[in-house]
Scaffold this motif. Structure first.
Motif, PDB file in Angstrom:
ATOM      1  N   MET A   1      56.765  19.526   6.136  1.00  0.00           N
ATOM      2  CA  MET A   1      56.816  19.380   4.674  1.00  0.00           C
ATOM      3  C   MET A   1      58.103  18.703   4.204  1.00  0.00           C
ATOM      4  O   MET A   1      58.125  18.052   3.161  1.00  0.00           O
ATOM      5  CB  MET A   1      56.682  20.751   4.007  1.00  0.00           C
ATOM      6  CG  MET A   1      57.880  21.651   4.155  1.00  0.00           C
ATOM      7  SD  MET A   1      57.721  23.212   3.256  1.00  0.00           S
ATOM      8  CE  MET A   1      56.623  24.128   4.327  1.00  0.00           C
TER       9      MET A   1
ATOM     10  N   TRP B   1      51.776  14.607   3.964  1.00  0.00           N
ATOM     11  CA  TRP B   1      52.780  14.940   2.952  1.00  0.00           C
ATOM     12  C   TRP B   1      53.413  13.686   2.366  1.00  0.00           C
ATOM     13  O   TRP B   1      53.869  13.710   1.211  1.00  0.00           O
ATOM     14  CB  TRP B   1      53.845  15.867   3.534  1.00  0.00           C
ATOM     15  CG  TRP B   1      53.276  17.084   4.180  1.00  0.00           C
ATOM     16  CD1 TRP B   1      53.596  17.603   5.403  1.00  0.00           C
ATOM     17  CD2 TRP B   1      52.248  17.937   3.654  1.00  0.00           C
ATOM     18  NE1 TRP B   1      52.841  18.713   5.668  1.00  0.00           N
ATOM     19  CE2 TRP B   1      51.996  18.945   4.613  1.00  0.00           C
ATOM     20  CE3 TRP B   1      51.505  17.945   2.479  1.00  0.00           C
ATOM     21  CZ2 TRP B   1      51.057  19.945   4.428  1.00  0.00           C
ATOM     22  CZ3 TRP B   1      50.546  18.931   2.288  1.00  0.00           C
ATOM     23  CH2 TRP B   1      50.336  19.917   3.250  1.00  0.00           C
TER      24      TRP B   1
ATOM     25  N   ALA C   1      52.603  21.900   0.020  1.00  0.00           N
ATOM     26  CA  ALA C   1      52.618  22.064   1.472  1.00  0.00           C
ATOM     27  C   ALA C   1      52.602  23.537   1.863  1.00  0.00           C
ATOM     28  O   ALA C   1      51.879  23.940   2.789  1.00  0.00           O
ATOM     29  CB  ALA C   1      53.848  21.370   2.058  1.00  0.00           C
TER      30      ALA C   1
END
Length: 281
Positions: A101, A184, A201
């Motif tokens: 993330m 992401w 995330a």
């Protein structure tokens, strides 16, 4: 008395990004690999200003490995040594998935600060900025993997698959992590807010991590939860890592499913990321 002139070449060499800008002024296009490596180096240098990313990369595997091994190892597997064979490959898979993330958060920060617009004007391959970020992600994933493996060895874990099995498991987990990095990156380009990227995330990765076979086998779970665990890609990655590291002989199926999931995420998110990248600005 005249002052010696400082060569343009030396001044440019001080900053790799300025080197790319200089290439644009002289109408020379930087190579794709060189540009990607430059952006990757820049992303690594940013860790100096945001060490939280490396701290989390170390803290997450240490916390889950130590906590679950000594609290639940005896109750679940009869001994901490036996439980480490189940837990450690799972924590390796989960840790890499969670730290993915931060790459998206970094990209969203660049978009928000305006640095992204500056880089898009450089005469380089348009995917160099994204690929450079992925290269820096690999370094963070290797760091987290080393923490997991070394900690496991200190706690008494001995991989029956030896060095080849460990390396194969780490390579598989990192490949899966890179596919999540693309996901992401797409989210970062869409929302352009680091905090929102991290929140999204976490909302995705936490259920995938705990509703999986990372900590316990799904046979003890309710039927509806077992069904989710069976299709959870993180479960397949954890099972593949266990088979490779412990040399159980049953890693073939999970490895294939892990590669399928990795390829599917990459093929879907890669083009979306590049499309969103080209539309920025």
């Amino acid at each position: 008395m005249s002052t010696p002139a400082v060569s343009t070449r030396s001044a440019v060499a001080e900053d790799p990004i300025d080197a790319l800008l200089a290439a644009g002024r002289t109408r020379h296009r930087a190579g794709a690999l060189a540009a990607s490596a430059t952006f990757g180096g820049r992303a690594m240098l940013k860790l100096k200003h945001d060490p939280k990313q490396l701290v989390d990369s170390a803290a997450i595997p240490i916390l889950f490995t130590v906590l679950f091994t000594y609290l639940f190892g005896g109750a679940i597997s009869g001994s901490t040594g036996e439980y480490l064979k189940v837990l450690l490959p799972g924590v390796l898979s989960m840790s890499i998935a969670i730290v993915t993330m931060y790459g998206g958060g970094r990209l969203a920060q660049d978009v928000r600060s305006g640095a992204f617009d500056r880089f898009r004007g450089l005469p380089v391959w348009r995917g160099a900025f994204v690929l450079g970020g992925l290269l820096s992600d690999v370094a963070r994933y290797l760091f987290a993997s080393a923490i997991v493996v070394v900690l496991g060895m200190v706690m008494g874990y001995r991989p029956d698959g030896g060095v080849p099995g460990v390396l194969a498991a780490v390579a598989l987990v990192i490949a899966f992590g890179l596919s999540l990095s693309l996901l992401w990156a797409a989210v970062a380009l869409a929302v352009q807010d680091p905090a929102v990227v991290i929140s999204i995330a976490n909302a995705v990765l936490m259920p995938l991590s705990f509703a999986s076979n990372v900590f316990v086998q799904p046979s003890t779970m309710p039927g509806w939860l077992q069904a989710f665990v069976d299709v959870n890609p993180l479960s397949h990655v954890a099972s593949a890592a266990r088979g490779l590291m412990n040399d159980t002989g049953g890693a073939g199926g999970p490895v294939v499913w892990s590669l399928v999931a990795t390829a599917a995420i990459t093929l879907v998110c890669g083009p979306i990321t590049l499309r969103l990248y080209s539309k920025q600005g």
